[in-house]
Design an enzyme around this catalytic site. Structure first.
Site, PDB file in Angstrom:
ATOM      1  N   ASP A   1       0.848  -1.200   0.000  1.00 28.08           N
ATOM      2  CA  ASP A   1       0.000   0.000   0.000  1.00 28.08           C
ATOM      3  C   ASP A   1       0.884   1.250   0.000  1.00 28.08           C
ATOM      4  OD1 ASP A   1       0.895  -0.543   2.645  1.00 28.08           O
ATOM      5  OD2 ASP A   1      -0.645   0.752   3.473  1.00 28.08           O
TER       6      ASP A   1
ATOM      7  N   HIS B   1       1.544  -8.953  -3.737  1.00 25.35           N
ATOM      8  CA  HIS B   1       0.488  -7.975  -3.428  1.00 25.35           C
ATOM      9  C   HIS B   1       1.169  -6.618  -3.257  1.00 25.35           C
ATOM     10  CE1 HIS B   1      -3.580  -6.964  -1.975  1.00 25.35           C
ATOM     11  NE2 HIS B   1      -2.946  -6.064  -1.238  1.00 25.35           N
TER      12      HIS B   1
ATOM     13  N   ASP C   1       1.525 -17.774  -4.078  1.00 29.02           N
ATOM     14  CA  ASP C   1       2.065 -16.710  -4.921  1.00 29.02           C
ATOM     15  C   ASP C   1       0.928 -16.139  -5.760  1.00 29.02           C
ATOM     16  OD1 ASP C   1       3.604 -14.979  -6.363  1.00 29.02           O
ATOM     17  OD2 ASP C   1       4.423 -16.512  -7.702  1.00 29.02           O
TER      18      ASP C   1
ATOM     19  N   GLU D   1       2.519 -10.140   0.357  1.00 28.74           N
ATOM     20  CA  GLU D   1       2.790  -8.705   0.293  1.00 28.74           C
ATOM     21  C   GLU D   1       4.270  -8.498   0.637  1.00 28.74           C
ATOM     22  OE1 GLU D   1       0.006  -6.264   2.517  1.00 28.74           O
ATOM     23  OE2 GLU D   1       0.850  -4.399   1.734  1.00 28.74           O
TER      24      GLU D   1
HETATM   25  O1  9MR Z   1      -4.110  -3.994  -0.047  1.00 35.79           O
HETATM   26  C1  9MR Z   1      -4.115  -3.983   1.378  1.00 35.79           C
HETATM   27  C2  9MR Z   1      -2.772  -4.369   1.926  1.00 35.79           C
HETATM   28  O2  9MR Z   1      -1.786  -3.451   1.524  1.00 35.79           O
HETATM   29  C3  9MR Z   1      -2.840  -4.531   3.449  1.00 35.79           C
HETATM   30  O3  9MR Z   1      -1.646  -5.027   3.985  1.00 35.79           O
HETATM   31  C4  9MR Z   1      -3.951  -5.474   3.799  1.00 35.79           C
HETATM   32  C5  9MR Z   1      -4.116  -5.670   5.303  1.00 35.79           C
HETATM   33  O4  9MR Z   1      -4.334  -4.495   5.962  1.00 35.79           O
HETATM   34  O5  9MR Z   1      -5.170  -5.030   3.277  1.00 35.79           O
HETATM   35  C6  9MR Z   1      -5.164  -4.921   1.863  1.00 35.79           C
HETATM   36  O6  9MR Z   1      -6.397  -4.416   1.458  1.00 35.79           O
HETATM   37  C7  9MR Z   1      -7.436  -5.329   1.460  1.00 35.79           C
HETATM   38  C8  9MR Z   1      -8.441  -4.956   2.545  1.00 35.79           C
HETATM   39  O7  9MR Z   1      -7.866  -5.034   3.819  1.00 35.79           O
HETATM   40  C9  9MR Z   1      -9.669  -5.833   2.454  1.00 35.79           C
HETATM   41  N1  9MR Z   1     -10.232  -5.781   1.136  1.00 35.79           N
HETATM   42  C10 9MR Z   1      -9.296  -6.192   0.060  1.00 35.79           C
HETATM   43  C11 9MR Z   1      -8.098  -5.302   0.088  1.00 35.79           C
HETATM   44  C12 9MR Z   1      -7.017  -5.666  -0.962  1.00 35.79           C
HETATM   45  O8  9MR Z   1      -7.325  -6.470  -1.931  1.00 35.79           O
HETATM   46  O1  9MR Z   2       3.074  -6.496   9.332  1.00 34.00           O
HETATM   47  C1  9MR Z   2       1.787  -6.302   9.889  1.00 34.00           C
HETATM   48  C2  9MR Z   2       1.357  -7.568  10.585  1.00 34.00           C
HETATM   49  O2  9MR Z   2       2.207  -7.833  11.676  1.00 34.00           O
HETATM   50  C3  9MR Z   2      -0.090  -7.463  11.022  1.00 34.00           C
HETATM   51  O3  9MR Z   2      -0.504  -8.705  11.529  1.00 34.00           O
HETATM   52  C4  9MR Z   2      -0.955  -7.055   9.838  1.00 34.00           C
HETATM   53  C5  9MR Z   2      -2.414  -6.908  10.153  1.00 34.00           C
HETATM   54  O4  9MR Z   2      -2.620  -5.892  11.087  1.00 34.00           O
HETATM   55  O5  9MR Z   2      -0.482  -5.824   9.316  1.00 34.00           O
HETATM   56  C6  9MR Z   2       0.815  -5.902   8.799  1.00 34.00           C
HETATM   57  O6  9MR Z   2       1.195  -4.655   8.333  1.00 34.00           O
HETATM   58  C7  9MR Z   2       0.562  -4.168   7.160  1.00 34.00           C
HETATM   59  C8  9MR Z   2       0.090  -2.767   7.486  1.00 34.00           C
HETATM   60  O7  9MR Z   2      -0.952  -2.817   8.425  1.00 34.00           O
HETATM   61  C9  9MR Z   2      -0.382  -2.012   6.253  1.00 34.00           C
HETATM   62  N1  9MR Z   2       0.626  -2.041   5.231  1.00 34.00           N
HETATM   63  C10 9MR Z   2       1.000  -3.389   4.851  1.00 34.00           C
HETATM   64  C11 9MR Z   2       1.589  -4.117   6.031  1.00 34.00           C
HETATM   65  C12 9MR Z   2       2.121  -5.486   5.645  1.00 34.00           C
HETATM   66  O8  9MR Z   2       1.130  -6.375   5.304  1.00 34.00           O
END
Ligand code: 9MR
Ligand code: 9MR
Length: 561
Positions: free
Chosen positions: A188, A487, A532, A541
């Site tokens: 993100d 991702h 993957d 991600e």
């Molecule tokens: O794309 C988002 C990713 O960068 C975050 O780490 C993740 C967890 O917070 O959430 C992803 O976004 C998802 C959202 O939480 C739920 N709907 C689908 C989104 C992505 O496809």
């Molecule tokens: O790395 C984070 C992980 O420890 C948490 O369990 C998760 C859900 O809260 O979020 C991860 O961090 C995400 C952040 O919230 C949004 N940007 C993407 C990060 C990696 O997925």
């Protein structure tokens, strides 16, 4: 003797088949075994192991160029690994040290090709630093530096709104502030202080622990060629942003800067939704103190003015925490991006981290207590990093003792592990747990000279580059089989098939199996909860903190040899 000879002949034939030289033209049978190696390879004097799944009496190593068998060895007895459900055997070939390109053969199968070389990790170390350049906000990436990953500028962040949760008398809700630069956190485009802090401190720490090696890495960025090492120039891009996240009025630090919701899979410049500054918190402020205090001493020789600015900011932030020791992050109702929250955890480790970095830099005492036991570092916990940095400057018996309790527990785990790794616990970002453990083990080696720690670090690091049950290398662009569908918005939004190289992906995570729809993950085993696929944000991600510790371990291994 005869048995051994026929065994060698069989394996040689298999080798010829595996490496594509099939003189008799016979049908190639399916490999019987699965072999997991570090797909990049190993250091000549380092620990070298592969994992063999399936029956075999021993293993061979064959030189790919000469096609000669260069090493034979026995496998360890099979051991069930609960995390993957496999019966794993370890092929230890540490005694073989000749540089070259090889495959390992066991039980009718060959491994991916790997290298033994003194600089086997140099390129990946460099690429993992370069990845941060690709994530710079508020700037265009010039083709000269970014090659095919060049792009126009995104997120100027010069008009960011103060969210209701962050409003104060001098900055009421809706006030626009300027908070440019910084790195995108992950797949993100958010910028989060807590995760930024652990990332920059890990990277500044490798600079402090291995100044020579870290200082000579050139990553071809716009600042290359100035007086400051490229690694520090890269980190400064994020520190500059972090400084803007401090309220100049009271010294408190805001938790994050993001849009209200995650955007779609678009390029940075297409994400033009308003961005918001969300509430001040204790962890953001303490982590900021630690980062700025460390930055103040690290950048001093290169930029004394910046060094002063960092220290002033750190002290002012520390002051804020004195009356605000329990301000947890709570996600406002209208905000849906990453939380980086730690409900109910307490901030003892953040306090120790901040106080320790301040003490190292200023020589003054800042009251705090070392958490015992120390935990493996992660975005929620920087205390072990602080203890390493303290030991790097002074002999402190009490801190040393607590640090080695942690290092010894990891060493013990690695020595007993069916997979020859220190970790067997899986959650979001598991790859980084392996890496953070490897970092602790490497520092234990540095502080004690005991080779067993370095061996355990190497073996645990191998996991990340392919010595794992998924068969994937978890670093984009490095290894024979690597993640392609990460991702990651820029990798999805651009027209290039390959993802940006040098990114560490999260890896197996049994905690969230809903991201790709129900039943998408077919294995019941935690170490195999990986896909993957683009949808798999919980396993595929990338994130700056995961890369930051990869940078540490890759440079440290490269330096230690
Ligand atoms: O794309 C988002 C990713 O960068 C975050 O780490 C993740 C967890 O917070 O959430 C992803 O976004 C998802 C959202 O939480 C739920 N709907 C689908 C989104 C992505 O496809
Ligand atoms: O790395 C984070 C992980 O420890 C948490 O369990 C998760 C859900 O809260 O979020 C991860 O961090 C995400 C952040 O919230 C949004 N940007 C993407 C990060 C990696 O997925």
């Amino acid at each position: 003797m005869r048995k051994q000879l026929s065994y060698v002949i069989t394996l040689t034939l298999i080798f010829l088949v595996v490496v594509g030289c099939n003189p008799a033209g016979q049908a190639v049978s399916e490999p019987e075994n699965t072999i997991h190696v570090n797909q990049l390879g190993y250091l000549p004097d380092g620990h070298k192991s592969a994992i063999i799944i399936g029956p075999s009496e021993g293993f061979l190593i064959v030189d790919v160029d000469s096609k000669k068998i260069v090493h034979t060895g026995e496998l360890s007895a099979p051991q069930q690994w609960a995390a993957s459900g496999e019966d794993a055997r370890i092929a230890d070939f540490s005694s073989f040290s000749a540089p070259g390109n090889y495959v390992l053969i066991a039980g009718g199968s060959g491994s991916h090709q790997f290298e033994i070389s003194r600089d086997v990790y140099s390129d990946v170390a460099k690429a993992s630093i370069k990845a941060f350049y690709f994530h710079r906000a508020s700037t265009a990436l010039d083709e000269k530096y970014a090659g095919v990953y060049a792009r126009t500028a995104g997120h100027p962040d010069t008009q960011v709104g103060i969210h209701a949760s962050a409003a104060s008398e001098s900055r009421p809700e809706g006030t626009k502030i300027s908070a440019p630069k910084g790195w995108y956190d992950a797949g993100d485009f958010g910028k989060y202080i807590v995760n930024s802090a652990i990332t920059v401190t890990t990277m500044m720490s490798v600079f402090e622990h291995y100044p020579e090696k870290s200082g000579m890495i050139s990553t071809n960025i716009p600042e290359s060629g100035d007086e400051t090492p490229d690694l520090l120039d890269e980190i400064k891009w994020n520190l500059d942003w972090m400084l803007t996240m401090q309220d100049p009025q009271d010294g408190g630090v805001y938790h994050k800067l993001t849009t209200k919701s995650f955007p779609g899979m678009i390029m940075p410049e297409e994400d033009t939704e308003p961005r918001w500054i969300v509430m001040k918190t204790t962890p953001a402020t303490l982590d900021f103190v630690a980062s700025m205090a460390q930055a103040s001493r690290v950048y001093k020789p290169y930029d004394s003015e910046f060094s002063e600015q960092c220290l002033t900011a750190a002290l002012k932030a520390w002051e804020w925490t004195q009356n605000n020791m329990e301000v947890y992050y709570t996600q406002p109702e209208d905000i849906h991006t990453g939380a980086y929250d730690q409900p109910g955890k307490g901030f003892k480790d953040e306090k120790f981290w901040a106080a320790t970095e301040l003490s190292i830099t200023t020589g003054e005492t800042y009251e705090s207590e070392i958490p015992s036991p120390l935990l493996v570092p992660e975005w929620r916990d920087g205390a072990a990093l602080a203890s390493m940095n303290l030991l790097n400057y002074q002999e402190d018996e009490a801190v040393k003792k607590v640090f080695f309790v942690l290092a010894d527990s990891l060493l013990k785990a690695q020595m007993a592990s069916p997979y020859d790794v220190s970790n067997d616990y899986f959650r979001w970002g598991s790859t980084s747990d392996f890496l953070n453990q490897a970092m602790i083990l490497l520092y234990a080696y540095k502080a004690s000279g005991e080779k067993a720690y370095k061996d355990a670090a190497q073996s645990t690091f191998d996991w990340v580059l392919g010595k794992n049950p998924t068969g994937y290398s978890f670093v984009t662009g490095f290894g024979q089989k690597t993640a392609k569908h990460i991702h990651h918005r820029p990798s999805e939004g651009d027209a290039i098939a390959e993802p940006q190289p040098g990114w560490v992906i999260g890896g197996p995570n049994p905690e969230n199996k809903e991201d790709c729809g129900e039943d998408a993950y077919t294995s019941p085993y935690p170490a195999l909860a990986y896909m993957d696929q683009l949808c798999s944000y919980a396993t595929n991600e990338i994130a700056i903190n995961w890369n930051g510790v990869f940078v540490y371990v890759a440079i440290a291994l490269d330096a230690e040899g």
